[in-house]
Design a protein around this motif. Structure first.
Motif, PDB file in Angstrom:
ATOM      1  N   GLY A  34      -3.329  -1.861  -4.215  1.00 39.45           N
ATOM      2  CA  GLY A  34      -2.666  -3.145  -4.345  1.00 39.45           C
ATOM      3  C   GLY A  34      -1.468  -3.043  -5.267  1.00 39.45           C
ATOM      4  N   ASP A  35      -0.879  -4.179  -5.574  1.00 36.73           N
ATOM      5  CA  ASP A  35       0.330  -4.232  -6.384  1.00 36.73           C
ATOM      6  C   ASP A  35       0.076  -4.949  -7.700  1.00 36.73           C
ATOM      7  OD1 ASP A  35       2.010  -3.051  -4.486  1.00 36.73           O
ATOM      8  OD2 ASP A  35       2.399  -4.956  -3.499  1.00 36.73           O
ATOM      9  N   ILE A  36       0.884  -4.602  -8.694  1.00 39.03           N
ATOM     10  CA  ILE A  36       0.968  -5.359  -9.932  1.00 39.03           C
ATOM     11  C   ILE A  36       2.338  -6.029  -9.915  1.00 39.03           C
ATOM     12  CG2 ILE A  36       1.024  -5.282 -12.453  1.00 39.03           C
ATOM     13  CD1 ILE A  36      -1.674  -4.544 -11.435  1.00 39.03           C
ATOM     14  N   LEU A  37       2.351  -7.334 -10.086  1.00 39.94           N
ATOM     15  CA  LEU A  37       3.594  -8.092 -10.131  1.00 39.94           C
ATOM     16  C   LEU A  37       3.774  -8.623 -11.545  1.00 39.94           C
ATOM     17  CD1 LEU A  37       3.140 -10.157  -6.842  1.00 39.94           C
ATOM     18  CD2 LEU A  37       4.417  -8.044  -7.140  1.00 39.94           C
ATOM     19  N   ARG A  38       5.007  -8.693 -12.014  1.00 40.51           N
ATOM     20  CA  ARG A  38       5.301  -9.235 -13.339  1.00 40.51           C
ATOM     21  C   ARG A  38       6.370 -10.316 -13.210  1.00 40.51           C
ATOM     22  NH1 ARG A  38       6.134  -4.916 -17.511  1.00 40.51           N
ATOM     23  NH2 ARG A  38       3.877  -5.116 -17.606  1.00 40.51           N
TER      24      ARG A  38
END
Length: 150
Positions: A56-60
């Motif tokens: 999955g992704d990490i979004l900031r």
């Protein structure tokens, strides 16, 4: 005058809520304060990946909130929206000769997709950063039986 929806196609069933979310997002898109960035960060850059997420992704989301203290900021999850509010109180004891920096309030909302997890928030150097995890969705394939009626 009636509005024609992109979701009025007979092939898009049950997307009424998506249409309402899009309407909400487009109404709030005209606000310009505070400015913000949204970025995808690599897993090795994230301080939150302590084994809690596989794939999955990490979004900031980073908002420029110079002049706000931690106590003047509020980050909350309201239904499917991440809502960030800032409230500054006017200091009545000050007498300004020039006032170019106004004490202001703001509210910025981001609609989150189902399954997005909020990992945490950090205030550093006038920037409020909120990290979100977008796990990789499971692929679900289900066979539907076909009944035969005589």
């Amino acid at each position: 005058m009636s509005r024609i929806s992109a979701f009025s196609s007979p092939f898009l069933l049950g997307f009424d809520e998506v249409e309402r979310v899009l309407d909400r997002v487009t109404k709030g898109a005209n606000e310009g304060y505070p400015p913000y960035n949204i970025e995808r960060i690599a897993a090795n850059e994230s301080q939150f990946l302590d084994g809690r997420m596989e794939g999955g992704d990490i979004l900031r989301i980073t908002l420029a909130v110079a002049g706000f203290t931690r106590d003047q900021l509020d980050v909350s999850l309201e239904e499917s929206q991440l809502v960030i509010r800032g409230r500054q109180v006017e200091d009545q004891d000050r007498h300004y000769l020039h006032r170019g920096i106004a004490a202001r309030q703001f509210q910025r909302a981001f609609v989150l997709a189902e399954g997005i997890e909020i990992l945490g928030a950090e205030l550093k150097d006038g920037l409020l950063s909120i990290d979100l995890a977008r796990p990789e969705p499971e692929k679900v394939i289900r066979k539907i039986a076909i009944d035969v009626k005589d």
